[in-house]
Scaffold this motif. Structure first.
Motif, PDB file in Angstrom:
ATOM      1  N   ALA A  82      15.268  -1.073  -1.837  1.00 48.00           N
ATOM      2  CA  ALA A  82      13.963  -1.203  -1.532  1.00 48.00           C
ATOM      3  C   ALA A  82      13.370  -0.060  -0.504  1.00 48.00           C
ATOM      4  O   ALA A  82      12.280   0.643  -0.676  1.00 48.00           O
ATOM      5  CB  ALA A  82      13.621  -2.468  -0.887  1.00 48.00           C
ATOM      6  N   ILE A  83      14.212   0.401   0.054  1.00 50.80           N
ATOM      7  CA  ILE A  83      13.980   1.386   1.474  1.00 50.80           C
ATOM      8  C   ILE A  83      14.015   2.628   0.438  1.00 50.80           C
ATOM      9  O   ILE A  83      13.219   3.376   0.631  1.00 50.80           O
ATOM     10  CB  ILE A  83      14.701   1.299   2.546  1.00 50.80           C
ATOM     11  CG1 ILE A  83      14.557   0.022   3.410  1.00 50.80           C
ATOM     12  CG2 ILE A  83      14.549   2.542   3.516  1.00 50.80           C
ATOM     13  CD1 ILE A  83      15.648  -0.186   4.472  1.00 50.80           C
ATOM     14  N   ASN A  84      15.017   2.978  -0.294  1.00 54.10           N
ATOM     15  CA  ASN A  84      15.139   4.024  -0.864  1.00 54.10           C
ATOM     16  C   ASN A  84      13.975   4.070  -1.961  1.00 54.10           C
ATOM     17  O   ASN A  84      13.788   5.435  -2.326  1.00 54.10           O
ATOM     18  CB  ASN A  84      16.437   4.145  -1.784  1.00 54.10           C
ATOM     19  CG  ASN A  84      17.719   4.276  -0.639  1.00 54.10           C
ATOM     20  OD1 ASN A  84      17.455   4.767   0.569  1.00 54.10           O
ATOM     21  ND2 ASN A  84      18.780   4.164  -0.968  1.00 54.10           N
ATOM     22  N   GLU A  94      11.957   9.119  -8.612  1.00 54.77           N
ATOM     23  CA  GLU A  94      10.994  10.645  -8.281  1.00 54.77           C
ATOM     24  C   GLU A  94      10.302  10.606  -9.566  1.00 54.77           C
ATOM     25  O   GLU A  94       9.067  11.225  -9.415  1.00 54.77           O
ATOM     26  CB  GLU A  94      11.888  11.618  -8.226  1.00 54.77           C
ATOM     27  CG  GLU A  94      12.960  12.075  -9.411  1.00 54.77           C
ATOM     28  CD  GLU A  94      13.674  13.390  -8.934  1.00 54.77           C
ATOM     29  OE1 GLU A  94      13.536  13.808  -8.201  1.00 54.77           O
ATOM     30  OE2 GLU A  94      14.597  13.508  -9.756  1.00 54.77           O
ATOM     31  N   TRP A  95      10.456  10.182 -10.782  1.00 52.68           N
ATOM     32  CA  TRP A  95       9.628  10.231 -11.721  1.00 52.68           C
ATOM     33  C   TRP A  95       8.491   9.136 -11.839  1.00 52.68           C
ATOM     34  O   TRP A  95       7.601   9.391 -12.721  1.00 52.68           O
ATOM     35  CB  TRP A  95      10.627  10.096 -13.154  1.00 52.68           C
ATOM     36  CG  TRP A  95      10.947   8.637 -13.382  1.00 52.68           C
ATOM     37  CD1 TRP A  95      12.540   8.522 -12.715  1.00 52.68           C
ATOM     38  CD2 TRP A  95      10.615   7.514 -13.744  1.00 52.68           C
ATOM     39  NE1 TRP A  95      12.716   7.376 -13.138  1.00 52.68           N
ATOM     40  CE2 TRP A  95      11.611   6.609 -13.655  1.00 52.68           C
ATOM     41  CE3 TRP A  95       9.547   7.232 -14.519  1.00 52.68           C
ATOM     42  CZ2 TRP A  95      11.539   5.500 -14.192  1.00 52.68           C
ATOM     43  CZ3 TRP A  95       9.343   5.886 -14.884  1.00 52.68           C
ATOM     44  CH2 TRP A  95      10.330   5.061 -14.850  1.00 52.68           C
ATOM     45  N   MET A  96       8.593   8.196 -11.045  1.00 54.71           N
ATOM     46  CA  MET A  96       7.687   7.245 -11.015  1.00 54.71           C
ATOM     47  C   MET A  96       6.385   7.551 -10.226  1.00 54.71           C
ATOM     48  O   MET A  96       6.476   8.231  -9.367  1.00 54.71           O
ATOM     49  CB  MET A  96       8.061   6.068 -10.371  1.00 54.71           C
ATOM     50  CG  MET A  96       9.164   5.224 -11.305  1.00 54.71           C
ATOM     51  SD  MET A  96       9.866   3.776 -10.244  1.00 54.71           S
ATOM     52  CE  MET A  96      11.111   3.211 -11.192  1.00 54.71           C
ATOM     53  N   PRO A  97       5.000   7.259 -10.574  1.00 52.80           N
ATOM     54  CA  PRO A  97       3.777   7.223  -9.926  1.00 52.80           C
ATOM     55  C   PRO A  97       3.947   6.416  -8.482  1.00 52.80           C
ATOM     56  O   PRO A  97       4.980   5.399  -8.589  1.00 52.80           O
ATOM     57  CB  PRO A  97       2.889   6.641 -10.431  1.00 52.80           C
ATOM     58  CG  PRO A  97       3.552   6.025 -11.644  1.00 52.80           C
ATOM     59  CD  PRO A  97       4.942   6.390 -11.788  1.00 52.80           C
ATOM     60  N   MET A  98       3.413   6.637  -7.611  1.00 53.40           N
ATOM     61  CA  MET A  98       3.534   6.215  -6.002  1.00 53.40           C
ATOM     62  C   MET A  98       3.275   4.587  -6.250  1.00 53.40           C
ATOM     63  O   MET A  98       3.978   3.959  -5.715  1.00 53.40           O
ATOM     64  CB  MET A  98       2.501   6.774  -5.183  1.00 53.40           C
ATOM     65  CG  MET A  98       2.973   6.316  -3.558  1.00 53.40           C
ATOM     66  SD  MET A  98       4.676   6.852  -3.378  1.00 53.40           S
ATOM     67  CE  MET A  98       5.052   5.923  -2.018  1.00 53.40           C
ATOM     68  N   ARG A 101       6.428   2.993  -7.529  1.00 54.88           N
ATOM     69  CA  ARG A 101       7.450   3.197  -6.536  1.00 54.88           C
ATOM     70  C   ARG A 101       7.003   2.009  -5.611  1.00 54.88           C
ATOM     71  O   ARG A 101       7.899   1.223  -5.076  1.00 54.88           O
ATOM     72  CB  ARG A 101       7.503   4.564  -5.942  1.00 54.88           C
ATOM     73  CG  ARG A 101       8.007   5.398  -6.741  1.00 54.88           C
ATOM     74  CD  ARG A 101       7.926   7.003  -6.350  1.00 54.88           C
ATOM     75  NE  ARG A 101       8.677   7.022  -5.303  1.00 54.88           N
ATOM     76  CZ  ARG A 101       8.766   8.044  -4.778  1.00 54.88           C
ATOM     77  NH1 ARG A 101       8.182   9.181  -5.091  1.00 54.88           N
ATOM     78  NH2 ARG A 101       9.453   8.392  -3.668  1.00 54.88           N
ATOM     79  N   SER A 102       5.809   1.770  -5.232  1.00 47.10           N
ATOM     80  CA  SER A 102       5.562   0.792  -3.993  1.00 47.10           C
ATOM     81  C   SER A 102       5.654  -0.551  -4.509  1.00 47.10           C
ATOM     82  O   SER A 102       5.960  -1.517  -3.807  1.00 47.10           O
ATOM     83  CB  SER A 102       4.031   1.031  -3.673  1.00 47.10           C
ATOM     84  OG  SER A 102       3.560   0.219  -2.760  1.00 47.10           O
ATOM     85  N   TRP A 106       8.018  -3.582  -3.105  1.00 48.17           N
ATOM     86  CA  TRP A 106       7.871  -4.801  -2.732  1.00 48.17           C
ATOM     87  C   TRP A 106       8.425  -5.758  -3.567  1.00 48.17           C
ATOM     88  O   TRP A 106       8.925  -6.843  -3.053  1.00 48.17           O
ATOM     89  CB  TRP A 106       6.022  -4.952  -2.902  1.00 48.17           C
ATOM     90  CG  TRP A 106       5.745  -4.477  -1.620  1.00 48.17           C
ATOM     91  CD1 TRP A 106       4.750  -3.378  -1.865  1.00 48.17           C
ATOM     92  CD2 TRP A 106       5.624  -4.476  -0.338  1.00 48.17           C
ATOM     93  NE1 TRP A 106       4.584  -2.922  -0.681  1.00 48.17           N
ATOM     94  CE2 TRP A 106       5.002  -3.720   0.282  1.00 48.17           C
ATOM     95  CE3 TRP A 106       6.383  -5.641   0.418  1.00 48.17           C
ATOM     96  CZ2 TRP A 106       4.744  -3.601   1.779  1.00 48.17           C
ATOM     97  CZ3 TRP A 106       6.197  -5.772   1.750  1.00 48.17           C
ATOM     98  CH2 TRP A 106       5.424  -4.517   2.358  1.00 48.17           C
ATOM     99  N   VAL A 107       8.930  -5.480  -4.740  1.00 53.24           N
ATOM    100  CA  VAL A 107       9.528  -6.736  -5.533  1.00 53.24           C
ATOM    101  C   VAL A 107      11.059  -6.923  -5.045  1.00 53.24           C
ATOM    102  O   VAL A 107      11.763  -7.822  -4.972  1.00 53.24           O
ATOM    103  CB  VAL A 107       9.577  -6.130  -7.080  1.00 53.24           C
ATOM    104  CG1 VAL A 107      10.627  -6.900  -7.805  1.00 53.24           C
ATOM    105  CG2 VAL A 107       8.118  -6.483  -7.705  1.00 53.24           C
TER     106      VAL A 107
END
Length: 116
Positions: A82-84, A94-98, A101-102, A106-107
């Motif tokens: 989760a932190i990473n 890195e390919w995911m939109p923010m 990623r957020s 949370w999940v």
């Protein structure tokens, strides 16, 4: 001489939309170098989980042997992931939109608390 209103419209104040996707989140810059420490921390977390599973179930299965295993899974594996997930340069996200990623962050935190 310009009026104050005209002068203020000519100056770019770096206005950002407060409702935009990246207004409250860390900027995901495509120029960031990949962080191999994220992969190393995930590998170490899985290794610790493997050691914990081995030590917990070495002498047989009991109800208590699941407690350290689930605590390790929740707090070390899920929380590390989760932190990473939101750190810049993470190779897995890195390919995911923010926003994605957020949401992943949370999940994984929710799973961490639930499993622990």
């Amino acid at each position: 001489m310009e009026s104050i209103e005209e002068a203020s419209t000519n100056i770019d104040m770096g206005y950002t939309d407060k409702n935009s996707e990246s207004s409250r989140l860390v900027d995901s810059s495509p120029v960031t170098k990949p962080s191999y420490m994220n992969i190393a921390s995930n590998i170490c977390a899985v290794m610790v989980l493997g050691i914990m599973i081995y030590c917990s179930f070495e002498k047989g299965v009991s109800l208590f042997s699941f407690h350290p295993t689930l605590m390790t899974l929740g707090w070390i594996v899920f929380m590390t992931s989760a932190i990473n997930a939101v750190t810049p340069g993470d190779l897995a996200t890195e390919w995911m939109p923010m926003r994605l990623r957020s949401a992943r962050h949370w999940v994984l935190q929710f799973l961490s608390v639930t499993v622990s």
